[in-house]
Design a protein around this motif. Sequence first.
Motif, PDB file in Angstrom:
ATOM      1  N   PRO B 101      41.820  37.159  39.635  1.00 14.79           N
ATOM      2  CA  PRO B 101      40.940  36.046  39.240  1.00 14.79           C
ATOM      3  C   PRO B 101      40.502  35.176  40.413  1.00 14.79           C
ATOM      4  O   PRO B 101      39.409  34.596  40.389  1.00 14.79           O
ATOM      5  CB  PRO B 101      41.807  35.235  38.253  1.00 14.79           C
ATOM      6  N   VAL B 102      41.336  35.081  41.450  1.00 20.25           N
ATOM      7  CA  VAL B 102      40.960  34.299  42.637  1.00 20.25           C
ATOM      8  C   VAL B 102      39.809  34.998  43.367  1.00 20.25           C
ATOM      9  O   VAL B 102      38.782  34.373  43.669  1.00 20.25           O
ATOM     10  CB  VAL B 102      42.171  34.123  43.581  1.00 20.25           C
ATOM     11  N   LEU B 103      39.951  36.291  43.621  1.00 20.26           N
ATOM     12  CA  LEU B 103      38.876  37.013  44.317  1.00 20.26           C
ATOM     13  C   LEU B 103      37.612  37.087  43.462  1.00 20.26           C
ATOM     14  O   LEU B 103      36.503  37.030  43.999  1.00 20.26           O
ATOM     15  CB  LEU B 103      39.339  38.402  44.771  1.00 20.26           C
ATOM     16  N   ALA B 105      36.578  34.764  41.319  1.00 18.61           N
ATOM     17  CA  ALA B 105      35.920  33.447  41.402  1.00 18.61           C
ATOM     18  C   ALA B 105      35.258  33.264  42.765  1.00 18.61           C
ATOM     19  O   ALA B 105      34.136  32.753  42.866  1.00 18.61           O
ATOM     20  CB  ALA B 105      36.947  32.338  41.142  1.00 18.61           C
ATOM     21  N   MET B 106      35.944  33.698  43.839  1.00 18.86           N
ATOM     22  CA  MET B 106      35.356  33.616  45.177  1.00 18.86           C
ATOM     23  C   MET B 106      34.079  34.454  45.259  1.00 18.86           C
ATOM     24  O   MET B 106      33.060  34.010  45.799  1.00 18.86           O
ATOM     25  CB  MET B 106      36.362  34.126  46.220  1.00 18.86           C
ATOM     26  N   GLY B 107      34.160  35.670  44.721  1.00 22.28           N
ATOM     27  CA  GLY B 107      33.015  36.570  44.811  1.00 22.28           C
ATOM     28  C   GLY B 107      31.824  36.066  44.012  1.00 22.28           C
ATOM     29  O   GLY B 107      30.678  36.166  44.460  1.00 22.28           O
ATOM     30  N   LEU B 108      32.091  35.510  42.826  1.00 27.42           N
ATOM     31  CA  LEU B 108      30.982  34.990  42.017  1.00 27.42           C
ATOM     32  C   LEU B 108      30.310  33.815  42.715  1.00 27.42           C
ATOM     33  O   LEU B 108      29.074  33.718  42.760  1.00 27.42           O
ATOM     34  CB  LEU B 108      31.505  34.556  40.637  1.00 27.42           C
ATOM     35  N   TRP B 109      31.117  32.934  43.298  1.00 33.36           N
ATOM     36  CA  TRP B 109      30.540  31.789  44.005  1.00 33.36           C
ATOM     37  C   TRP B 109      29.673  32.266  45.172  1.00 33.36           C
ATOM     38  O   TRP B 109      28.541  31.800  45.358  1.00 33.36           O
ATOM     39  CB  TRP B 109      31.643  30.849  44.510  1.00 33.36           C
TER      40      TRP B 109
END
Lengths: 151, 151
Positions: B101-103, B105-109
């Motif tokens: 979920p961290v990667l 969220a980073m990727g979507l941003w």
Amino acid sequence: MSQPVAGPVHLADPASGCPINLIAELLGDRWSFVVLRDLMFTARSGFRELLAGCDERIASNVLASRLTKLVDAGLLTRRDDPGHRQKVHYRLTEPAIQLVPVLAAMGLWAANWLPADPQLSAPARHLAEGGPEAMNAFMDELRLAHLGLMG
Amino acid sequence: MSQPVAGPVHLADPASGCPINLIAELLGDRWSFVVLRDLMFTARSGFRELLAGCDERIASNVLASRLTKLVDAGLLTRRDDPGHRQKVHYRLTEPAIQLVPVLAAMGLWAANWLPADPQLSAPARHLAEGGPEAMNAFMDELRLAHLGLMG
């Protein structure tokens, strides 16, 4: 999450177009996240407040360099304080406000897997477990405080 | 997200118990995220594969140091290949799998705000927009491939 409404974030000469690489190139250092955290989760906005309030005792030159980097990237704005000639305030931009889900996911993971303080982990747990509603409510609070919608 | 079932992640002498600071101390460098990305989103697991396959052309010594750091932290395991005496495989541990979920969220941003390649952004968009179901399905695939549940 609302759609982007501000300009893109600036990053010079990335090594690839992979989004994970891009954000890692932009923010992949320890202190950038700490500075964004303090602007996001505290009311501190001036250089001296950010320096004195940082629990991890960021060095003055490191804080200055990260603030400059984040302003140049388009994640922060820097404004003079009309009441104090030598004081400036740093505010989050819309792209920085949209990093809330990233920091929430990071904080929840660290709360689960690293020796995190339960009280300091409460905001990330609240956001991550509250889902999009909690994220959007918090991002709207930040928009009021940082994008000048209160003034 | 399922609850932690493995041991905690190791981090020596953190400067504070804030979860954002802890994860930033652990992973706050550009290449750690790139290495985790390749182990998470590709089938590469050997040193030479990871070195040759990295679009950002990670240096050999940097790859070696990040793999060692991630193994020491408890985010990767290192196993000999029974068919090749000089070959080792790196696999994600449960805490690393829970970084999905961290990667995402980073990727979507980054897909929204940085000049990301749309094709390379598709996995992060799929995970972030698919919500917990898509995240859990992908994490279960990783558990099968990395935690030895297939063998």
